[in-house]
Design a protein around this motif. Structure first.
Motif, mmCIF file in Angstrom:
data_model
loop_
_atom_site.group_PDB
_atom_site.id
_atom_site.type_symbol
_atom_site.label_atom_id
_atom_site.label_comp_id
_atom_site.label_asym_id
_atom_site.label_seq_id
_atom_site.Cartn_x
_atom_site.Cartn_y
_atom_site.Cartn_z
ATOM 1 N N LEU A 191 -1.000 5.736 7.175
ATOM 2 C CA LEU A 191 0.049 4.762 6.862
ATOM 3 C C LEU A 191 1.229 4.917 7.803
ATOM 4 O O LEU A 191 1.854 3.921 8.200
ATOM 5 N N MET A 226 1.363 10.993 4.950
ATOM 6 C CA MET A 226 0.238 10.052 4.959
ATOM 7 C C MET A 226 0.045 9.537 6.385
ATOM 8 O O MET A 226 0.554 8.485 6.752
ATOM 9 N N ARG A 259 0.811 -1.207 0.000
ATOM 10 C CA ARG A 259 0.000 0.000 0.000
ATOM 11 C C ARG A 259 0.853 1.271 0.000
ATOM 12 O O ARG A 259 0.483 2.285 -0.600
ATOM 13 N N ILE A 260 2.015 1.215 0.672
ATOM 14 C CA ILE A 260 2.929 2.370 0.647
ATOM 15 C C ILE A 260 3.474 2.585 -0.760
ATOM 16 O O ILE A 260 3.566 3.719 -1.247
ATOM 17 N N TRP A 302 8.647 8.007 3.021
ATOM 18 C CA TRP A 302 7.606 7.894 2.004
ATOM 19 C C TRP A 302 6.208 8.166 2.566
ATOM 20 O O TRP A 302 5.311 8.541 1.819
ATOM 21 N N VAL A 303 6.005 7.924 3.878
ATOM 22 C CA VAL A 303 4.664 8.101 4.450
ATOM 23 C C VAL A 303 4.560 9.360 5.308
ATOM 24 O O VAL A 303 3.589 9.525 6.054
ATOM 25 N N GLU A 353 2.024 1.708 -3.570
ATOM 26 C CA GLU A 353 0.931 2.208 -4.404
ATOM 27 C C GLU A 353 0.663 3.681 -4.136
ATOM 28 O O GLU A 353 0.334 4.439 -5.062
ATOM 29 N N ALA A 354 0.827 4.100 -2.879
ATOM 30 C CA ALA A 354 0.637 5.516 -2.540
ATOM 31 C C ALA A 354 1.751 6.380 -3.112
ATOM 32 O O ALA A 354 1.605 7.617 -3.184
ATOM 33 N N ASN A 355 2.849 5.740 -3.508
ATOM 34 C CA ASN A 355 3.973 6.458 -4.107
ATOM 35 C C ASN A 355 4.100 6.149 -5.597
ATOM 36 O O ASN A 355 5.204 6.067 -6.140
ATOM 37 N N ASN A 356 2.948 5.946 -6.226
ATOM 38 C CA ASN A 356 2.818 5.871 -7.689
ATOM 39 C C ASN A 356 3.271 4.569 -8.320
ATOM 40 O O ASN A 356 3.408 4.496 -9.549
#
Length: 342
Positions: free
Chosen positions: A124, A121, A17-18, A117-118, A20-23
């Motif tokens: 997350l 977010m 999911r991380i 990366w989060v 996917e949240a970063n493209n």
């Protein structure tokens, strides 16, 4: 019936999911383990081979990371991926990261990169902190990388196939070939010693053997001094007050009984800082033997973990794949203590 999801599986799903949240576009692969990797990833026109490793220990163990990197590089090349990414739950220091990325032409993403990366977010970020059980005393911000690991990525193209660790499989096969009972006791002791030294080369020291006057099925104990290199051994030292661990080898053709547990318990000494035993046995233990281990823990604080052939081979294969075999011991201890009756 409630089914507990393993932490490594939760971490793997969170990493997906991380990403996917970063493209990243991410698909779970059907071919995994020794012959594959966890995710097919794509970022723009780039095809990525992505492997995820969960470790209970905060600091990376170089040999495990290297084994995981070797398999990822080889399997990524076989799958015709352009790039490879190894995502780990521990902290990889800059010198180790640089050396491994250069050697294997992969990108290593550790817990600090995941935290970066989060950052924007919150949900997350909270989930990540809870899952990896961040220790506030760990100086994590002091070694945080400022650059995005993706900027260091290099193609796998042109990297030769690298030799992989197969020692665990060889030892598992050797173990399964040992005869049960008196006829195989000496060979069993010899193979178990090799297995333990392969699994825990930096964790245990001393390897003091004691001859036994038993029935010939478990002639030797090994008493080792413990080093706090992983979460399990830290747990043994800090919470069980045991600086030494006793290994017992029981080559019985059936499940061991309470008499064998009682024999082992006598060798555990509170004032000798020796309160933990790991019993290697071919078929496991019967219900009465298990009840005896529970009583020893409940009444005297002595922990005895029973490891059969199946579990031992699982630990050997984990070591080959770059996973931490002591995490299996931690899971055994955790499950034992959670289910300990009054």
């Amino acid at each position: 019936m409630n089914i507990t999801i393993p932490t490594w599986s939760l971490f793997e799903d969170l990493v997906r999911r991380i990403l996917e949240a970063n493209n990243f576009a991410v698909d779970v692969r059907s071919i995994r383990g020794d012959r594959g990797f966890d995710f097919n990833g794509s970022l723009g026109n780039e095809k990525w081979a992505i492997e995820v490793k969960y470790y209970r220990t905060n600091r990376a163990q170089p040999t495990l990371i290297e084994s995981a990197a070797t398999r990822l590089a080889n399997n990524g090349i076989s799958a015709q991926a352009l790039k490879g990414m190894l995502v780990v739950s521990c902290i990889v220091l800059p010198e180790l990261r640089e050396a491994l990325e250069k050697k294997f032409s992969i990108t290593i993403v550790d817990r600090l990169d995941l935290m970066n990366w989060v950052t924007t977010m919150p949900s997350l970020a909270e989930e990540l902190d809870a899952l990896i059980e961040v220790d506030p005393s760990e100086p994590q911000k002091n070694v945080r990388f400022k650059d995005d690991p993706l900027l260091r990525s290099k193609p796998l193209v042109g990297i030769p196939t690298l030799p992989q660790d197969s020692r665990g499989t060889e030892l598992c096969n050797e173990l399964r070939g040992v005869k049960l009972g008196k006829a195989g006791w000496a060979n069993y002791e010899r193979v178990c010693e090799k297995i333990l030294k392969y699994l825990f080369p930096n964790d245990l020291h001393g390897w003091h053997s004691q001859k036994r006057t038993d029935d010939g099925l478990n002639r030797f104990d090994y008493i080792c001094r413990v080093k706090p290199t992983t979460e399990f051994w830290k747990f043994v030292i800090d919470h069980l007050n045991s600086r030494y661990v006793l290994f017992e080898f029981k080559n019985y053709a059936s499940k061991i009984k309470q008499g064998q547990i009682l024999t082992t318990e006598k060798y555990l000494l509170e004032r000798g800082l020796r309160r933990v035993a790991i019993i290697l046995t071919r078929k496991g233990a019967d219900i009465h033997a298990i009840a005896m281990t529970q009583g020893a823990m409940r009444e005297h604080g002595k922990l005895m973990l029973i490891v059969n052939d199946e579990k031992l081979c699982d630990m050997l294969h984990k070591k080959e794949r770059g996973e931490d075999p002591t995490d299996s011991l931690f899971e055994l201890a955790d499950d034992f203590l959670l289910k300990l009756p009054r």
